[in-house]
Design an enzyme around this catalytic site. Structure first.
Site, PDB file in Angstrom:
ATOM      1  N   THR A 136     -98.427  45.612  23.819  1.00 17.00           N
ATOM      2  CA  THR A 136     -97.089  45.086  24.116  1.00 17.00           C
ATOM      3  C   THR A 136     -96.415  46.061  25.078  1.00 17.00           C
ATOM      4  O   THR A 136     -96.799  47.227  25.155  1.00 17.00           O
ATOM      5  CB  THR A 136     -96.238  44.979  22.843  1.00 17.00           C
ATOM      6  OG1 THR A 136     -96.096  46.298  22.306  1.00 17.00           O
ATOM      7  CG2 THR A 136     -96.902  44.090  21.808  1.00 17.00           C
ATOM      8  N   GLU A 143     -98.195  39.093  21.134  1.00 13.87           N
ATOM      9  CA  GLU A 143     -98.688  38.926  19.760  1.00 13.87           C
ATOM     10  C   GLU A 143     -99.180  37.504  19.474  1.00 13.87           C
ATOM     11  O   GLU A 143     -99.745  37.231  18.433  1.00 13.87           O
ATOM     12  CB  GLU A 143     -97.575  39.274  18.756  1.00 13.87           C
ATOM     13  CG  GLU A 143     -97.308  40.764  18.608  1.00 13.87           C
ATOM     14  CD  GLU A 143     -96.231  41.276  19.542  1.00 13.87           C
ATOM     15  OE1 GLU A 143     -95.990  40.631  20.588  1.00 13.87           O
ATOM     16  OE2 GLU A 143     -95.639  42.325  19.231  1.00 13.87           O
ATOM     17  N   LYS A 171     -72.280  40.418  19.078  1.00 19.41           N
ATOM     18  CA  LYS A 171     -71.618  40.149  17.803  1.00 19.41           C
ATOM     19  C   LYS A 171     -70.125  40.416  17.953  1.00 19.41           C
ATOM     20  O   LYS A 171     -69.687  41.555  17.896  1.00 19.41           O
ATOM     21  CB  LYS A 171     -72.231  41.004  16.699  1.00 19.41           C
ATOM     22  CG  LYS A 171     -73.643  40.543  16.390  1.00 19.41           C
ATOM     23  CD  LYS A 171     -74.280  41.334  15.274  1.00 19.41           C
ATOM     24  CE  LYS A 171     -75.743  40.948  15.164  1.00 19.41           C
ATOM     25  NZ  LYS A 171     -76.671  42.056  15.190  1.00 19.41           N
ATOM     26  N   TRP A 221     -71.592  35.197  16.485  1.00 21.54           N
ATOM     27  CA  TRP A 221     -72.624  35.497  17.474  1.00 21.54           C
ATOM     28  C   TRP A 221     -72.345  34.755  18.773  1.00 21.54           C
ATOM     29  O   TRP A 221     -72.090  33.555  18.760  1.00 21.54           O
ATOM     30  CB  TRP A 221     -73.994  35.036  16.978  1.00 21.54           C
ATOM     31  CG  TRP A 221     -74.582  35.906  15.921  1.00 21.54           C
ATOM     32  CD1 TRP A 221     -73.942  36.922  15.264  1.00 21.54           C
ATOM     33  CD2 TRP A 221     -75.906  35.836  15.389  1.00 21.54           C
ATOM     34  NE1 TRP A 221     -74.799  37.483  14.348  1.00 21.54           N
ATOM     35  CE2 TRP A 221     -76.011  36.834  14.401  1.00 21.54           C
ATOM     36  CE3 TRP A 221     -77.005  35.042  15.641  1.00 21.54           C
ATOM     37  CZ2 TRP A 221     -77.179  37.049  13.681  1.00 21.54           C
ATOM     38  CZ3 TRP A 221     -78.167  35.253  14.928  1.00 21.54           C
ATOM     39  CH2 TRP A 221     -78.252  36.252  13.955  1.00 21.54           C
TER      40      TRP A 221
HETATM   41  P1  ADP Z   1     -92.756  42.413  25.273  1.00 17.83           P
HETATM   42  O1  ADP Z   1     -92.081  41.766  24.101  1.00 17.83           O
HETATM   43  O2  ADP Z   1     -93.715  43.459  24.921  1.00 17.83           O
HETATM   44  O3  ADP Z   1     -91.818  42.685  26.392  1.00 17.83           O
HETATM   45  P2  ADP Z   1     -94.075  39.976  25.762  1.00 17.83           P
HETATM   46  O4  ADP Z   1     -94.565  39.526  27.047  1.00 17.83           O
HETATM   47  O5  ADP Z   1     -94.923  39.855  24.592  1.00 17.83           O
HETATM   48  O6  ADP Z   1     -93.725  41.403  25.975  1.00 17.83           O
HETATM   49  O7  ADP Z   1     -92.661  39.341  25.557  1.00 17.83           O
HETATM   50  C1  ADP Z   1     -92.387  38.419  24.586  1.00 17.83           C
HETATM   51  C2  ADP Z   1     -90.921  38.127  24.605  1.00 17.83           C
HETATM   52  O8  ADP Z   1     -90.528  37.627  25.885  1.00 17.83           O
HETATM   53  C3  ADP Z   1     -90.525  37.046  23.644  1.00 17.83           C
HETATM   54  O9  ADP Z   1     -90.392  37.550  22.333  1.00 17.83           O
HETATM   55  C4  ADP Z   1     -89.218  36.573  24.239  1.00 17.83           C
HETATM   56  O10 ADP Z   1     -88.154  37.429  23.895  1.00 17.83           O
HETATM   57  C5  ADP Z   1     -89.453  36.708  25.712  1.00 17.83           C
HETATM   58  N1  ADP Z   1     -89.830  35.415  26.263  1.00 17.83           N
HETATM   59  C6  ADP Z   1     -91.060  34.947  26.552  1.00 17.83           C
HETATM   60  N2  ADP Z   1     -90.989  33.709  27.077  1.00 17.83           N
HETATM   61  C7  ADP Z   1     -89.675  33.374  27.106  1.00 17.83           C
HETATM   62  C8  ADP Z   1     -88.938  32.221  27.536  1.00 17.83           C
HETATM   63  N3  ADP Z   1     -89.517  31.150  28.065  1.00 17.83           N
HETATM   64  N4  ADP Z   1     -87.604  32.254  27.398  1.00 17.83           N
HETATM   65  C9  ADP Z   1     -86.981  33.324  26.881  1.00 17.83           C
HETATM   66  N5  ADP Z   1     -87.610  34.427  26.483  1.00 17.83           N
HETATM   67  C10 ADP Z   1     -88.932  34.460  26.587  1.00 17.83           C
END
Ligand code: ADP
Length: 542
Positions: free
Chosen positions: A187, A332, A440, A445
Site C-alpha cells: 500500500t 487490499e 466534523k 459530518w
Molecule cells: P492507498 O490507500 O495505499 O493510497 P490504494 O490505491 O489502495 O492506495 O487506495 C485506495 C483508496 O483510494 C480507497 O480506500 C479510497 O479512499 C480511494 N479511492 C479509490 N478509488 C476511488 C474512487 N473511485 N473514488 C474515491 N476514492 C477512491
C-alpha cells in the site's frame, strides 16, 4: 458428496496458455523506454515468458522467492508478470514514485532476490543498492545497445535480452497450489510503513474473471485496451491478466503519460478503452481541448483510484462521446470493489440525475460483499443518506498483511476500508470521505468530496480540494483550496456564492485559499495530509 468435476487449480499461468492457444495472433504494442514502438503477439509473449522462467531458474530463483520490478507499462514487464508468478515465484511490483526510503524498506521487507528495472530507473537502483544489505541480482530490462553502466552496483547488472537469448523456451508451467502466492504489492503507506498485500493465484484469477464481466470493466476480444494505470500499482487494476483471459489487444504507454503522448497512442492504435486515475485524464482532456481534437475509436474509460468529479464525467461523455466507468478499489482488494455500471431503469433518467449516479463509486462486482457501519459497529441502512465506514469481504480481499502477523485488519471477518460511504436502495455506493478527511463541524459530518464536486464545476476552477481546518467554536470547518485556471481572477466571494442552493448553508466552506498547485502523491492522489499540515490552523490564525 463431492462433485465429480476436474480438479484444475486457478493459476496465473493458465491465463497465458489460454492467450497463446486461443488468441496467439492478438497484438501487444508498447511505447518503450528506449523511445520507439515495439509490437509483437500473444504467442511471442508466451514464448518469451517461458524463456524468462528458465532464466529465473538459472538465476537461482526458487518457488516463493520474491522478484522485484521497477518498471513502466510495457511488454517486458508483462513477460515478468507471467514468468515470475507462473513459475511459482512472487512478482513484487515496486512504485518508483515513492520516496527512496520506502522503496528500500519494501525491498528489504519483501527480501527481493532479483530486481528488474527499466533503464531510466538506474538512479533509483544505484541509490537503493548501497542501502540494502542482502545480495540482490539487478537486471536491466533492455538489450545490449542500451545497457547502463553498472557504477555503484557491486554485483554488476545483467541484461534482460541476453537472459532471454541464452534461455530455451521449453518450459512447463508447474502445477502449483492455487492458494500459493503470485504477486505482492505494498500500500502507498500514507500512514506508517507500507504494508504488503500478498495476492494468490486463486484470488488473482477470480478477480480477473469478475473484473472482465460486462457490468464490471466489460472487456472482450473486440477491445484494444490502454492501461494507463501503472503495472506497479495493484497490477494495473488487473488489465494485464484480463487481456490474456479475453484476448484483447493491449497498448502499453511506457513512461510518458502526458496528454499529447496518450492521445497519439489512442488514435494510432485505435484504443477502445483505457483506465487510469483522474489526474491523468485531466491532462489528456486539457490537451484534447486545447487542440480541438476528438476521439475516433475510444468508447469508454475506467476512472478510479480517486473520486472522479461529475464535471469530468460530463465532459468525457457529452463533449467527446466517451463513456465513463467510475470504479472504486484498494490495494487490499486486488483492487476492484465496485464499478458504476448503470442498471436498465437508470438509463432513461434525466441527464442530471444519471450523471449524479455515475459520479458514485458504483455497485459491488460479484465476489465482493459490502456494508456500511456506524460508530457503534452496527450496519446502517442503504437509504442514500446514512453514512458509515465501508466494510468489505470476498475471495480477493486481504486477510492479513505480508510478514505483519501482529496487524489483524479485520473486524468480525469484514475488512474495514477506512472510507466513509453511503449506499442507495439500488446498491450504488458513494464515498463521501476517507475516515481521516471527513470534516466534523459541531458534531455533524460534512463531506469534503461534496464540496470539491461543487467547486470543480465552476468554469474558472482548475482544481479544488476541501480540508478540515480547526475552529474554536465548531471544532472543524471546511476550508476550500483552489487552483484557478490560467488567466482567471475569480474571487473568494464569487466562489462561495457559487455554493448557494447547491449544499446546505452550514456545509458551505468558511473561506477560500488560492494555491498554485495541488500536491500529488506517488499514485496521482491528492496529498490532503500535506495540505492539512499547511492550512489546518487557518481559522485559528486568520
Ligand atoms: P492507498 O490507500 O495505499 O493510497 P490504494 O490505491 O489502495 O492506495 O487506495 C485506495 C483508496 O483510494 C480507497 O480506500 C479510497 O479512499 C480511494 N479511492 C479509490 N478509488 C476511488 C474512487 N473511485 N473514488 C474515491 N476514492 C477512491
Amino acid at each position: 458428496m463431492k462433485g465429480l468435476m476436474m480438479q484444475q487449480p486457478l493459476l496465473v499461468s493458465s491465463l497465458l496458455t489460454h492467450a497463446e492457444r486461443h488468441h496467439g495472433e492478438q497484438e501487444i504494442v508498447s511505447k518503450r523506454v528506449e523511445g520507439d514502438i515495439h509490437r509483437y503477439r500473444f504467442r511471442d509473449l508466451a514464448k518469451r515468458a517461458r524463456c524468462m522462467a528458465n532464466a529465473l531458474a538459472e538465476l537461482g530463483v526458487l518457488p516463493g522467492d520474491r522478484v522485484g520490478t521497477l518498471a513502466w507499462n510495457g511488454y517486458r514487464h508483462m513477460e515478468l508478470y507471467y514468468a515470475v508468478s507462473g513459475s511459482g515465484a512472487v512478482l513484487h511490483t515496486l512504485n518508483p514514485r515513492l520516496h527512496l526510503d520506502q522503496i528500500v524498506y519494501m525491498i528489504a521487507h519483501a527480501d527481493d532476490r532479483v530486481v528488474f528495472f527499466d533503464v531510466d530507473m538506474l538512479p533509483i537502483v544505484q541509490a537503493i543498492a548501497a542501502r540494502i544489505a542482502n545480495p540482490i541480482v539487478f537486471v536491466a530490462m533492455t538489450d545490449r545497445t542500451y545497457m547502463p553502466a553498472s557504477d555503484g552496483l557491486p554485483g554488476g547488472v545483467l541484461c534482460y535480452e541476453e537472459l532471454i537469448d541464452a534461455s530455451d523456451d521449453d518450459f512447463e508451467w508447474p502445477h502449483l497450489d492455487e492458494n500459493d502466492a503470485s504477486s505482492l504489492c505494498y500500500t502507498s503507506g500514507t500512514t506508517g510503513h507500507p504494508k504488503g498485500v500478498l495476492y494468490s493465484h486463486r484470488s488473482t484469477v477470480l478477480h480477473t474473471l469478475a473484473a472482465a464481466l460486462p457490468d464490471a470493466l466489460n472487456c472482450s476480444a473486440w477491445d484494444t485496451i490502454l492501461p494507463v494505470v501503472p503495472m506497479f500499482h495493484v497490477n494495473a487494476w488487473g488489465l494485464p491478466y484480463i487481456a490474456c483471459m479475453v484476448g484483447a489487444k493491449l497498448v502499453f504507454p511506457g513512461p510518458r503519460l502526458k496528454g499529447d503522448s496518450l492521445y497519439e497512442l489512442i488514435e494510432v492504435e485505435r484504443v477502445t478503452m483505457s483506465a487510469g486515475v483522474p489526474t491523468v485524464w485531466q491532462g489528456l482532456l486539457a490537451y484534447v481541448n486545447s487542440q480541438q481534437l476528438s476521439f475516433s475509436s475510444m468508447r469508454r474509460t475506467v476512472i478510479g483510484g480517486a473520486a472522479c468529479s461529475p464535471a469530468m464525467i460530463a465532459e468525457f461523455q457529452e463533449v467527446y462521446c466517451v463513456d465513463v466507468l467510475h470504479a472504486w478499489g484498494m490495494t487490499e482488494l486486488s483492487p476492484l470493489g465496485t464499478v458504476c455500471s448503470l442498471k436498465p431503469h437508470q438509463v432513461s433518467m434525466p441527464p442530471d440525475e444519471r450523471l449524479a449516479i455515475q459520479a458514485k463509486q458504483g455497485r459491488a462486482v460479484y465476489g465482493i460483499d459490502m456494508k456500511i457501519v456506524g460508530d457503534d459497529g452496527e450496519e446502517v441502512p442503504w437509504d442514500n443518506a446514512s453514512a458509515g465506514e465501508l466494510m468489505v469481504r470476498g475471495p480477493w480481499v486481504v486477510d492479513s498483511y505480508f510478514r505483519c502477523a501482529d496487524v489483524r485488519p479485520h473486524r468480525d471477518s469484514w475488512f474495514p476500508t477506512g472510507d466513509i460511504a453511503k449506499i442507495d436502495a439500488d446498491g450504488f455506493m458513494q464515498i463521501t470521505d476517507r475516515a481521516k478527511d471527513v470534516i466534523k463541524s459541531g458534531g455533524e459530518w460534512i463531506s469534503s468530496v461534496d464540496i470539491e464536486n461543487v467547486a470543480s464545476v465552476h468554469p474558472e476552477v482548475a482544481s479544488a480540494v476541501c480540508i478540515a481546518a480547526r475552529h474554536r467554536k465548531w471544532d472543524e470547518r471546511p476550508l476550500l483550496l483552489i487552483v484557478r485556471k490560467a488567466g482567471s481572477a475569480v474571487t473568494t466571494d464569487e466562489l462561495l456564492a457559487f455554493f448557494d442552493g447547491k449544499v446546505a448553508r452550514w456545509c458551505k466552506p468558511d473561506a477560500v485559499v488560492f494555491i498554485d498547485a495541488v500536491p500529488l502523491g506517488a499514485t496521482g492522489k491528492v496529498l490532503k495530509n500535506r495540505l492539512r499540515d499547511q492550512f489546518q490552523d487557518y481559522f485559528l490564525t486568520a
